[in-house]
Design a protein around this motif. Structure first.
Motif, mmCIF file in Angstrom:
data_model
loop_
_atom_site.group_PDB
_atom_site.id
_atom_site.type_symbol
_atom_site.label_atom_id
_atom_site.label_comp_id
_atom_site.label_asym_id
_atom_site.label_seq_id
_atom_site.Cartn_x
_atom_site.Cartn_y
_atom_site.Cartn_z
ATOM 1 N N ASN A 68 -13.925 9.278 5.151
ATOM 2 C CA ASN A 68 -14.176 10.354 5.792
ATOM 3 C C ASN A 68 -12.575 11.020 6.042
ATOM 4 O OD1 ASN A 68 -16.948 10.870 5.980
ATOM 5 N ND2 ASN A 68 -16.943 8.818 7.350
ATOM 6 N N ASP A 69 -11.574 10.311 6.143
ATOM 7 C CA ASP A 69 -10.199 10.698 6.569
ATOM 8 C C ASP A 69 -9.272 10.509 5.208
ATOM 9 O OD1 ASP A 69 -10.874 10.592 9.363
ATOM 10 O OD2 ASP A 69 -11.064 8.538 9.186
ATOM 11 N N VAL A 70 -9.506 9.521 4.300
ATOM 12 C CA VAL A 70 -8.541 9.435 3.208
ATOM 13 C C VAL A 70 -9.296 9.554 1.961
ATOM 14 C CG1 VAL A 70 -6.773 8.238 4.778
ATOM 15 C CG2 VAL A 70 -8.780 7.081 3.579
ATOM 16 N N SER A 71 -8.490 9.479 0.747
ATOM 17 C CA SER A 71 -9.283 9.777 -0.498
ATOM 18 C C SER A 71 -9.418 8.293 -1.127
ATOM 19 C CB SER A 71 -8.180 10.431 -1.560
ATOM 20 O OG SER A 71 -8.105 11.834 -1.240
ATOM 21 N N LEU A 72 -8.465 7.120 -0.555
ATOM 22 C CA LEU A 72 -8.730 5.859 -0.970
ATOM 23 C C LEU A 72 -8.430 4.841 -0.057
ATOM 24 C CD1 LEU A 72 -7.556 4.213 -4.324
ATOM 25 C CD2 LEU A 72 -6.887 3.085 -2.029
ATOM 26 N N VAL A 73 -9.358 3.886 0.225
ATOM 27 C CA VAL A 73 -9.118 2.932 1.137
ATOM 28 C C VAL A 73 -9.101 1.562 0.472
ATOM 29 C CG1 VAL A 73 -11.676 2.692 1.655
ATOM 30 C CG2 VAL A 73 -9.803 1.695 3.422
ATOM 31 N N ALA A 74 -8.220 0.617 0.924
ATOM 32 C CA ALA A 74 -7.990 -0.690 0.262
ATOM 33 C C ALA A 74 -8.101 -1.719 1.359
ATOM 34 C CB ALA A 74 -6.994 -0.928 -0.619
ATOM 35 N N ALA A 75 -8.565 -2.809 1.073
ATOM 36 C CA ALA A 75 -8.876 -3.953 2.223
ATOM 37 C C ALA A 75 -7.998 -5.434 1.610
ATOM 38 C CB ALA A 75 -10.101 -4.297 2.605
ATOM 39 N N GLN A 78 6.430 -0.637 -5.800
ATOM 40 C CA GLN A 78 5.555 -1.742 -5.902
ATOM 41 C C GLN A 78 4.169 -1.657 -5.152
ATOM 42 O OE1 GLN A 78 7.139 -5.398 -4.711
ATOM 43 N NE2 GLN A 78 5.463 -6.471 -4.825
ATOM 44 N N ASN A 79 3.129 -1.798 -6.110
ATOM 45 C CA ASN A 79 1.704 -1.468 -5.647
ATOM 46 C C ASN A 79 1.284 -2.337 -4.557
ATOM 47 O OD1 ASN A 79 -0.906 -0.279 -5.830
ATOM 48 N ND2 ASN A 79 -1.756 -2.021 -7.287
ATOM 49 N N GLN A 80 0.463 -1.832 -3.783
ATOM 50 C CA GLN A 80 -0.077 -2.390 -2.495
ATOM 51 C C GLN A 80 -1.608 -2.383 -2.768
ATOM 52 O OE1 GLN A 80 1.329 -4.257 -0.193
ATOM 53 N NE2 GLN A 80 3.678 -3.620 -0.678
ATOM 54 N N VAL A 81 -2.314 -1.904 -3.515
ATOM 55 C CA VAL A 81 -3.620 -1.716 -3.949
ATOM 56 C C VAL A 81 -4.090 -2.440 -5.047
ATOM 57 C CG1 VAL A 81 -5.460 -0.023 -4.220
ATOM 58 C CG2 VAL A 81 -3.435 0.680 -2.767
ATOM 59 N N THR A 82 -5.067 -3.366 -4.711
ATOM 60 C CA THR A 82 -5.774 -4.208 -5.673
ATOM 61 C C THR A 82 -7.018 -3.451 -5.947
ATOM 62 O OG1 THR A 82 -4.805 -6.249 -4.958
ATOM 63 C CG2 THR A 82 -6.679 -6.382 -6.427
ATOM 64 N N GLY A 83 -7.258 -3.152 -7.374
ATOM 65 C CA GLY A 83 -8.569 -2.396 -7.589
ATOM 66 C C GLY A 83 -9.845 -2.950 -6.951
ATOM 67 N N TRP A 139 -2.082 3.353 -10.366
ATOM 68 C CA TRP A 139 -2.151 4.562 -10.646
ATOM 69 C C TRP A 139 -3.160 5.616 -9.904
ATOM 70 C CZ3 TRP A 139 -0.216 9.220 -12.074
ATOM 71 C CH2 TRP A 139 -1.051 10.260 -12.495
ATOM 72 N N LEU A 140 -4.258 4.719 -9.579
ATOM 73 C CA LEU A 140 -5.313 5.586 -8.634
ATOM 74 C C LEU A 140 -4.674 5.481 -7.221
ATOM 75 C CD1 LEU A 140 -8.310 3.831 -10.045
ATOM 76 C CD2 LEU A 140 -8.075 6.145 -9.976
ATOM 77 N N ALA A 141 -3.990 4.473 -6.748
ATOM 78 C CA ALA A 141 -3.358 4.305 -5.602
ATOM 79 C C ALA A 141 -2.272 5.481 -5.089
ATOM 80 C CB ALA A 141 -2.816 3.123 -5.133
ATOM 81 N N VAL A 142 -1.431 5.743 -6.196
ATOM 82 C CA VAL A 142 -0.440 6.830 -6.159
ATOM 83 C C VAL A 142 -1.123 8.277 -6.257
ATOM 84 C CG1 VAL A 142 1.462 7.912 -7.593
ATOM 85 C CG2 VAL A 142 1.476 5.348 -7.348
ATOM 86 N N CYS A 143 -2.065 8.442 -6.968
ATOM 87 C CA CYS A 143 -2.757 9.771 -7.029
ATOM 88 C C CYS A 143 -3.224 9.770 -5.606
ATOM 89 C CB CYS A 143 -3.909 9.676 -8.154
ATOM 90 S SG CYS A 143 -3.427 9.730 -9.694
#
Length: 342
Positions: free
Chosen positions: A116-123, A153-158, A187-191
């Motif tokens: 509801n607040d962001v396009s992507l959430v990762a845990a 450096q990526n911080q999001v694991t798919g 790529w998805l995290a950057v977008c």
């Protein structure tokens, strides 16, 4: 649209020659989610009939699970792109899944409201090693960082993320670079970070299983500098066909600047075409980047712990080719401009 218990979405699972016991555990953990309004699309990267029959047999005909019929081998990057192409229009959200982890029952329920607040959430995940389910670490300790550091450096694991379906409007098709650093989640995290926002939360939502068949390992990614060099040399033999010093430098450039440049350039073009203008935070890695911006991003990222030392060293190793190619482009452009004067 509100993302809540009524929101319908898709779990997109990429499968390739799964270890059947691990695959069974993962399928059951998805089936037993407390949020049950989803369809699980499984793209078998070869071996379609075998995967389909296993899913039907293990899940008792659960109609939410569908195996897509492909025999062609694309690799994990292309396979995730392929399954995302089949997400139905009515899906509001997408959760990515590997074939060999184990989700906790409330994973989707816990993460969905953040959309509801962001396009992507990762845990986060608890990392366990087989055999024996040895707990290596209680959390993956992913961080919230700015876009430039996220590019570095990526911080999001798919397998730990859920995102809004409309993110695919920007992210598809995936950009391409023939290197192992080409990964879908980065790529998805950057977008997401460049548009509707990306959030990393501290919730531990699954076990991340490490075993001999991992394409990209978690703990294995925290390499010493010596092991990082051996890793680059092995990749050089695979992707460059040689482990000569020049081939190693080219590989290091692809792993560092090359993949970031592909993402940054694709993002700049797509946002411009969509009327969104230029995005702040990609200047360190776009084609023709300023070295001042690059040095600042890498230096601050290393100092803040947002860029690991081995990753930083890969960038350093990629600098000679980066300088050579930038100078080559400059000379070609100058020659072209000179030719236009006549």
């Amino acid at each position: 649209m509100r993302f809540d218990s009524n929101s319908f979405g898709v779990v997109a699972l990429a499968a390739y020659q799964p270890e059947w016991e691990l695959f069974r555990t993962q399928l059951r953990s998805i089936q037993n989610q407390t949020h049950s309004r989803f369809q699980c699309l499984i793209s078998a990267d070869g071996g379609f009939a075998e995967v389909r029959d296993f899913v039907d047999r293990e899940l008792g005909g659960d109609e939410r699970f569908r195996v897509l019929g492909f025999e062609g081998r694309l690799g994990f990057y292309g396979n995730f792109e392929r399954v995302l192409k089949h997400v139905p229009a009515e899906a509001a959200w997408i959760a990515l899944s590997d074939q060999d982890d184990s989700w906790y029952p409330s994973k989707i329920e816990a993460l969905l409201p953040h959309l509801n607040d962001v396009s992507l959430v990762a845990a986060q995940a608890r990392v366990v090693r087989l055999p024996g389910n040895e707990v290596i670490t209680e959390s993956t300790l992913r961080k919230n960082v700015d876009l430039d550091a996220l590019l570095a450096q990526n911080q999001v694991t798919g397998s730990l993320c859920v995102f809004r379906r409309d993110l695919l409007d920007l992210a598809m098709p995936f950009p391409r670079l023939n290197t192992i650093s080409q990964v879908h989640d980065h790529w998805l995290a950057v977008c997401a970070k460049a548009t509707g926002g990306a959030l990393v939360v501290e919730d531990v939502v699954q076990d991340y299983v490490q075993h001999g068949g991992n394409v990209l390992g978690e703990v294995g990614g925290r390499k010493s500098i010596a092991k990082s060099f051996e890793h680059v040399r092995a990749l050089s033999r695979k992707f460059q066909g040689s482990s000569s010093p020049l081939a190693i430098l080219r590989t290091a450039n692809d792993l560092s600047f090359g993949w970031r440049r592909v993402m940054a350039d694709a993002l700049r073009v797509r946002l411009s075409q969509g009327g969104s203008g230029q995005v702040v935070g990609i200047s360190a890695f776009v084609t023709g980047h300023s070295w001042l911006s690059t040095a600042r991003t890498l230096g601050l990222g290393l100092r803040r712990g947002e860029i690991a030392l081995p990753c930083f060293v890969e960038f350093v190793a990629g600098i000679p080719i980066e300088i050579f190619e930038k100078n080559l482009v400059k000379h070609v452009n100058q020659a072209t401009d000179s030719g236009n004067e006549f």
